[in-house]
Design an enzyme around this catalytic site. Structure first.
Site, PDB file in Angstrom:
ATOM      1  N   LYS A   1      -7.382   1.638  -2.182  1.00  0.00           N
ATOM      2  CA  LYS A   1      -6.885   1.211  -0.865  1.00  0.00           C
ATOM      3  C   LYS A   1      -6.967   2.369   0.144  1.00  0.00           C
ATOM      4  O   LYS A   1      -7.282   2.156   1.315  1.00  0.00           O
ATOM      5  CB  LYS A   1      -5.445   0.702  -1.005  1.00  0.00           C
TER       6      LYS A   1
ATOM      7  N   SER B   1       0.877  -1.185   0.000  1.00  0.00           N
ATOM      8  CA  SER B   1       0.000   0.000   0.000  1.00  0.00           C
ATOM      9  C   SER B   1       0.905   1.223   0.000  1.00  0.00           C
ATOM     10  O   SER B   1       1.558   1.497   1.003  1.00  0.00           O
ATOM     11  CB  SER B   1      -0.862   0.034   1.261  1.00  0.00           C
TER      12      SER B   1
ATOM     13  N   LYS C   1       0.940   5.694   8.109  1.00  0.00           N
ATOM     14  CA  LYS C   1       1.476   5.797   6.739  1.00  0.00           C
ATOM     15  C   LYS C   1       0.345   5.916   5.721  1.00  0.00           C
ATOM     16  O   LYS C   1       0.361   6.772   4.837  1.00  0.00           O
ATOM     17  CB  LYS C   1       2.348   4.563   6.491  1.00  0.00           C
TER      18      LYS C   1
HETATM   19  P1  NAD Z   1       6.017  -5.951   7.288  1.00  0.00           P
HETATM   20  O1  NAD Z   1       6.769  -4.814   7.848  1.00  0.00           O
HETATM   21  O2  NAD Z   1       5.639  -7.104   8.181  1.00  0.00           O
HETATM   22  O3  NAD Z   1       6.810  -6.581   6.023  1.00  0.00           O
HETATM   23  C1  NAD Z   1       7.589  -5.852   5.138  1.00  0.00           C
HETATM   24  C2  NAD Z   1       8.774  -6.711   4.699  1.00  0.00           C
HETATM   25  O4  NAD Z   1       9.543  -5.973   3.750  1.00  0.00           O
HETATM   26  C3  NAD Z   1       9.710  -7.083   5.851  1.00  0.00           C
HETATM   27  O5  NAD Z   1       9.925  -8.482   5.884  1.00  0.00           O
HETATM   28  C4  NAD Z   1      10.995  -6.320   5.519  1.00  0.00           C
HETATM   29  O6  NAD Z   1      12.178  -6.966   5.952  1.00  0.00           O
HETATM   30  C5  NAD Z   1      10.901  -6.233   4.015  1.00  0.00           C
HETATM   31  N1  NAD Z   1      11.742  -5.168   3.454  1.00  0.00           N
HETATM   32  C6  NAD Z   1      11.791  -3.853   3.828  1.00  0.00           C
HETATM   33  N2  NAD Z   1      12.692  -3.197   3.084  1.00  0.00           N
HETATM   34  C7  NAD Z   1      13.204  -4.101   2.211  1.00  0.00           C
HETATM   35  C8  NAD Z   1      14.184  -4.026   1.181  1.00  0.00           C
HETATM   36  N3  NAD Z   1      14.821  -2.879   0.897  1.00  0.00           N
HETATM   37  N4  NAD Z   1      14.472  -5.148   0.480  1.00  0.00           N
HETATM   38  C9  NAD Z   1      13.834  -6.312   0.759  1.00  0.00           C
HETATM   39  N5  NAD Z   1      12.915  -6.454   1.729  1.00  0.00           N
HETATM   40  C10 NAD Z   1      12.594  -5.360   2.442  1.00  0.00           C
HETATM   41  O7  NAD Z   1       4.710  -5.336   6.626  1.00  0.00           O
HETATM   42  P2  NAD Z   1       3.328  -6.082   6.252  1.00  0.00           P
HETATM   43  O8  NAD Z   1       2.399  -5.989   7.411  1.00  0.00           O
HETATM   44  O9  NAD Z   1       3.626  -7.388   5.619  1.00  0.00           O
HETATM   45  O10 NAD Z   1       2.762  -5.036   5.165  1.00  0.00           O
HETATM   46  C11 NAD Z   1       3.266  -4.966   3.829  1.00  0.00           C
HETATM   47  C12 NAD Z   1       2.373  -4.004   3.041  1.00  0.00           C
HETATM   48  O11 NAD Z   1       1.029  -4.508   3.026  1.00  0.00           O
HETATM   49  C13 NAD Z   1       2.290  -2.594   3.643  1.00  0.00           C
HETATM   50  O12 NAD Z   1       2.232  -1.648   2.626  1.00  0.00           O
HETATM   51  C14 NAD Z   1       0.986  -2.635   4.432  1.00  0.00           C
HETATM   52  O13 NAD Z   1       0.409  -1.343   4.569  1.00  0.00           O
HETATM   53  C15 NAD Z   1       0.139  -3.545   3.567  1.00  0.00           C
HETATM   54  N6  NAD Z   1      -0.937  -4.255   4.275  1.00  0.00           N
HETATM   55  C16 NAD Z   1      -0.715  -4.842   5.478  1.00  0.00           C
HETATM   56  C17 NAD Z   1      -1.771  -5.497   6.137  1.00  0.00           C
HETATM   57  C18 NAD Z   1      -1.584  -6.129   7.499  1.00  0.00           C
HETATM   58  O14 NAD Z   1      -2.598  -6.482   8.127  1.00  0.00           O
HETATM   59  N7  NAD Z   1      -0.357  -6.324   7.981  1.00  0.00           N
HETATM   60  C19 NAD Z   1      -3.038  -5.561   5.548  1.00  0.00           C
HETATM   61  C20 NAD Z   1      -3.213  -5.000   4.299  1.00  0.00           C
HETATM   62  C21 NAD Z   1      -2.167  -4.337   3.657  1.00  0.00           C
END
Ligand code: NAD
Length: 305
Positions: A181, A106, A249
Site C-alpha cells: 500500500k 492503511s 499519514k
Molecule cells: P474515515 O475517517 O472516513 O473513517 C474512519 C472511521 O473510523 C470513522 O467513522 C471513525 O469514527 C472511526 N473511528 C475512529 N476511531 C475509532 C475508534 N476508536 N473506535 C471505533 N471507530 C473509530 O476514513 P476512511 O476514508 O474511511 O479511511 C479508512 C482507512 O482506509 C484509512 O487508513 C485510509 O488511509 C484508507 N483508505 C482510504 C481511502 C479513501 O479514498 N478514503 C482509499 C483507500 C484507503
C-alpha cells in the site's frame, strides 16, 4: 459492476469496526452478499446507517469481537487500530481463540507485525489487507486489496475479501499488505503532483487544459490517476474522496519505513512538503487532487474549465 448475491452465509458472523467513507460501503457490500454483520464505530450516525441496512450494533470493539469469528477493522491510522484492537474494551479482550482479525486500514507495516504478535499470544490470526480504489470502488465492491499474512489464513478469508474487491492479492507475510500500500501511495501522490505541475504549466502558457488532457490521456502519460483527477481539478472539485490529511499519514509511514529498511525517498519527501504546505493553508480535508492548488498559487493561475 455489482456482483452480489443475497445468499445467507450460515453461522458466519463478521464484525466490522470503522464505518467511515470506506468502511460504510464495504460493510454494506458484505450485507448484500448475505453475511451477518455486527458493527461498531464511535460515530453513532454511521452505525445507524449500517444497522438500517441490516447489521446488528455492537456495544464496543470487545463486544463485536466476542460475537464474531472474523473481525474487520477500517480505521484511520496505526494509533486508532492499536487502540481498537489492543486497548481497553478492545478486540483482544473480547476475541475467541481461533478468530481472525482482518485489518483493512492503511497503517505502518511495523505496527501490523506488532499487533499480529500480540494476537498470536491469544491464539488469534491476523491479515493486513489495505485497499486502493477510493470510495467509488468501495461502493462498487471493486477495490484492489493487497494482503499480508499466512497463506492458510488468506485462503479462509478470500471469499469475504472478494465481496469487497475485484482483485485480492496475497503479497507476503504479515505487513506485506501495508508495504504494498505504501508503494501504491507513493505512485499515486507523485502522479498527482506531476499532473498538477504539467497542467499548470500548460494552462499558464495559454493552452486549454481540457485539450491537453484529451491529447495525452491515450499516450504514455495517460493513467488511472490522470483520468480520475484531471476532470475533478478542471471543475475545481476538491471534495474528498481521499483526504490530503490521510495522504500525509501514508507518506509519513512510507518515509519512516524507508528509514527503517534503508531506502532514501527523495521525490516522496518533496511531495510530502507540498502536502504539509496545503495542510497549513487549511486544505487538509480536501481531496488529494487538491495538490494542484499548491502549484496554482505559486504560478498565479487556475486550471479550470
Ligand atoms: P474515515 O475517517 O472516513 O473513517 C474512519 C472511521 O473510523 C470513522 O467513522 C471513525 O469514527 C472511526 N473511528 C475512529 N476511531 C475509532 C475508534 N476508536 N473506535 C471505533 N471507530 C473509530 O476514513 P476512511 O476514508 O474511511 O479511511 C479508512 C482507512 O482506509 C484509512 O487508513 C485510509 O488511509 C484508507 N483508505 C482510504 C481511502 C479513501 O479514498 N478514503 C482509499 C483507500 C484507503
Amino acid at each position: 459492476m455489482l456482483k452480489h448475491t443475497t445468499r445467507r452465509h450460515k453461522n458466519m458472523k463478521i464484525g466490522f469496526i470503522g464505518l467511515g467513507i470506506m468502511g460504510k460501503p464495504m460493510s454494506k457490500n458484505l450485507l448484500k452478499a448475505g453475511y451477518d454483520l455486527v458493527v461498531y464505530d464511535i460515530n453513532k450516525e454511521a452505525v445507524a446507517e449500517v444497522t438500517a441496512a441490516g447489521a446488528k450494533e455492537g456495544r464496543s470493539a470487545k463486544d463485536v469481537a466476542g460475537q464474531c469469528e472474523y473481525i474487520i477493522t477500517m480505521l484511520p491510522n496505526s494509533p486508532h487500530v492499536k487502540a481498537v484492537v489492543l486497548g481497553e474494551n478492545g478486540v483482544l479482550e473480547g476475541a475467541k481463540p481461533g478468530s481472525i482479525l482482518i485489518d483493512m486500514s492503511s497503517i505502518a507495516p511495523m505496527v501490523s507485525k506488532e499487533i499480529a504478535a500480540k494476537l498470536a499470544e491469544k491464539g488469534m490470526e491476523m491479515l493486513d489487507a489495505p485497499v486502493s480504489g477510493g470510495e467509488p470502488k468501495a461502493i462498487d465492491g471493486t477495490l484492489s486489496i493487497m494482503v499480508g499474512g499466512k497463506k492458510e489464513v488468506f485462503d479462509k478469508c478470500y471469499d469475504i475479501l472478494s465481496k469487497m474487491g475485484a482483485s485480492v492479492v496475497l503479497c507476503g507475510e504479515i505487513g506485506a499488505g501495508n508495504i504494498t500500500k505504501l508503494a501504491n501511495q507513493i505512485i499515486v501522490a507523485l502522479n498527482i503532483a506531476a499532473m498538477s505541475e504539467a497542467l499548470v504549466l500548460g494552462t499558464k502558457a495559454g493552452v486549454d487544459p481540457e485539450a491537453i488532457y484529451k491529447a495525452i490521456r491515450g499516450g504514455l502519460a495517460g493513467s488511472t490517476v490522470l483520468d480520475a483527477k484531471a476532470p475533478m481539478v478542471m471543475k475545481g472539485n476538491f471534495k474528498p474522496g481521499f483526504r490530503i490529511d490521510l495522504h500525509i499519514k501514508d507518506l509519513a509511514n512510507a518515509i519512516e519505513t524507508g528509514r527503517e529498511v534503508g531506502v532514501p525517498l527523495m521525490l516522496t519527501s518533496q511531495v510530502m512538503e507540498i502536502l504539509q504546505a496545503l495542510k497549513v493553508d487549511g486544505k487538509g480535508q480536501h481531496d488529494h487532487g487538491g495538490i494542484i492548488q499548491f502549484y496554482e498559487k505559486l504560478a498565479k493561475v487556475e486550471v479550470r474549465k
